[in-house]
Design a protein around this motif. Sequence first.
Motif, short mmCIF file in Angstrom:
data_model
loop_
_atom_site.label_atom_id
_atom_site.label_comp_id
_atom_site.label_asym_id
_atom_site.label_seq_id
_atom_site.Cartn_x
_atom_site.Cartn_y
_atom_site.Cartn_z
N GLU A 203 20.52 47.29 -39.01
CA GLU A 203 19.41 47.06 -38.07
C GLU A 203 19.91 46.42 -36.78
OE1 GLU A 203 15.21 46.74 -40.12
OE2 GLU A 203 16.43 45.02 -40.66
N ALA A 204 20.90 45.53 -36.88
CA ALA A 204 21.43 44.88 -35.68
C ALA A 204 22.09 45.89 -34.76
CB ALA A 204 22.42 43.80 -36.07
N ALA A 205 22.69 46.94 -35.33
CA ALA A 205 23.31 47.98 -34.51
C ALA A 205 22.27 48.74 -33.69
CB ALA A 205 24.10 48.95 -35.38
N GLY A 206 21.03 48.81 -34.21
CA GLY A 206 19.93 49.41 -33.47
C GLY A 206 20.00 50.91 -33.31
N GLU A 207 20.81 51.59 -34.10
CA GLU A 207 20.96 53.03 -33.98
C GLU A 207 20.36 53.74 -35.19
OE1 GLU A 207 24.87 54.29 -32.09
OE2 GLU A 207 25.43 52.38 -32.99
N ASN A 208 19.96 54.99 -35.00
CA ASN A 208 19.52 55.78 -36.15
C ASN A 208 20.67 55.85 -37.16
OD1 ASN A 208 17.06 56.34 -34.89
ND2 ASN A 208 17.89 58.16 -33.90
N ALA A 209 20.33 55.88 -38.44
CA ALA A 209 21.37 55.79 -39.46
C ALA A 209 21.09 56.71 -40.63
CB ALA A 209 21.49 54.35 -39.96
N ILE A 210 22.16 57.17 -41.24
CA ILE A 210 22.12 57.83 -42.54
C ILE A 210 22.83 56.89 -43.50
CG2 ILE A 210 22.84 59.84 -43.90
CD1 ILE A 210 22.91 61.39 -41.18
N VAL A 211 22.19 56.55 -44.60
CA VAL A 211 22.73 55.57 -45.54
C VAL A 211 22.84 56.21 -46.91
CG1 VAL A 211 22.35 53.33 -46.65
CG2 VAL A 211 21.73 53.66 -44.23
N VAL A 212 24.05 56.24 -47.46
CA VAL A 212 24.29 56.81 -48.78
C VAL A 212 24.61 55.66 -49.74
CG1 VAL A 212 25.63 58.45 -50.15
CG2 VAL A 212 25.19 58.91 -47.72
N ALA A 213 23.82 55.52 -50.79
CA ALA A 213 24.02 54.42 -51.73
C ALA A 213 23.62 54.86 -53.13
CB ALA A 213 23.27 53.17 -51.26
N HIS A 214 23.27 53.90 -53.98
CA HIS A 214 23.05 54.12 -55.41
C HIS A 214 21.59 53.88 -55.77
CE1 HIS A 214 27.48 53.77 -55.96
NE2 HIS A 214 27.35 52.99 -54.90
N GLY A 215 21.21 54.25 -56.98
CA GLY A 215 19.82 54.07 -57.41
C GLY A 215 19.33 52.65 -57.24
N GLY A 216 20.10 51.68 -57.76
CA GLY A 216 19.69 50.29 -57.67
C GLY A 216 19.81 49.73 -56.27
N SER A 217 20.97 49.90 -55.66
CA SER A 217 21.17 49.31 -54.33
C SER A 217 20.31 49.99 -53.27
CB SER A 217 22.65 49.36 -53.94
OG SER A 217 23.13 50.68 -53.80
N LEU A 218 20.12 51.30 -53.39
CA LEU A 218 19.28 51.99 -52.40
C LEU A 218 17.82 51.62 -52.59
CD1 LEU A 218 19.59 53.99 -50.02
CD2 LEU A 218 18.87 55.78 -51.61
N GLY A 219 17.40 51.46 -53.84
CA GLY A 219 16.04 51.00 -54.08
C GLY A 219 15.78 49.66 -53.42
N GLN A 220 16.76 48.75 -53.54
CA GLN A 220 16.63 47.46 -52.88
C GLN A 220 16.65 47.60 -51.36
OE1 GLN A 220 16.05 44.00 -53.94
NE2 GLN A 220 15.09 45.58 -55.18
N PHE A 221 17.49 48.48 -50.86
CA PHE A 221 17.57 48.72 -49.43
C PHE A 221 16.21 49.15 -48.88
CE2 PHE A 221 18.35 51.29 -45.68
CZ PHE A 221 19.35 50.61 -45.01
N VAL A 222 15.58 50.10 -49.56
CA VAL A 222 14.26 50.60 -49.12
C VAL A 222 13.23 49.48 -49.18
CG1 VAL A 222 12.38 52.18 -49.69
CG2 VAL A 222 14.76 52.99 -49.73
N GLN A 223 13.24 48.73 -50.28
CA GLN A 223 12.27 47.66 -50.44
C GLN A 223 12.45 46.59 -49.36
OE1 GLN A 223 12.27 46.04 -54.37
NE2 GLN A 223 10.42 44.86 -54.07
N LEU A 224 13.69 46.23 -49.09
CA LEU A 224 13.95 45.23 -48.06
C LEU A 224 13.57 45.75 -46.67
CD1 LEU A 224 17.39 44.06 -49.44
CD2 LEU A 224 15.38 42.58 -49.19
N PHE A 225 13.90 47.01 -46.39
CA PHE A 225 13.56 47.59 -45.09
C PHE A 225 12.06 47.58 -44.86
CE2 PHE A 225 12.32 51.09 -42.34
CZ PHE A 225 13.15 50.92 -41.25
#
Length: 201
Positions: free
Chosen positions: A138-160
């Motif tokens: 988010e600090a980079a401020g650029e559009n992003a593609i993020v490749v992760a795992h079931g658990g970590s990506l789930g947390q990423f989405v929830q935090l976002f």
Amino acid sequence: MHIIAIQHAQSEQHLNGMIGGSTEWPLTPRGRRHARKIARALRRELGYRPNYVLYSSDMQRTAQTATPIAKALGLEIQWLPDLRELKVGSAAGKSKAWLKENEAPREGVPFLDHRPLPDAETWREMSQRVAVALAQIEAAGENAIVVAHGGSLGQFVQLFLRIPQEGSWPHGLAGGVHKLEKREENGNTVYTLHKFNEIHF
């Protein structure tokens, strides 16, 4: 800001009864085909060298998912170890049945704080390091593609999405693709999830 969040495609632990987490597993042949299909779909939607930064966990199954995407889009992969899956400690390389027999009982400990083995990570600890990766993106401020795992990506989405941790635990499907958006609207910051493939809460 747009983020395309991608869960790695099918990998061997999805089929063999073994623990995933911090154990390294390669994609299955089906998973490799799925990763190439995702790459082609993104190329059709975004074009070559789009205005996106490609981030990935540096584990084998995420790297094998991110690599064809990088090739299709003409992007370099930025490796973020904080996006790795849950650290399972001495359960690495063991079966799910082994873990069920050897993990510590919860005994009233909240799910997020349960440590199944003395050298394993709790889900809250994983969430805290995923939050570091999200803050960097988010600090980079650029559009992003993020490749992760079931658990970590789930947390990423929830935090976002700024969803409180307690009471919900998002998880996705192997090869799932989700589009997240952060925008300003009437003086407020709005966070949105657009479902490409379904993610469950």
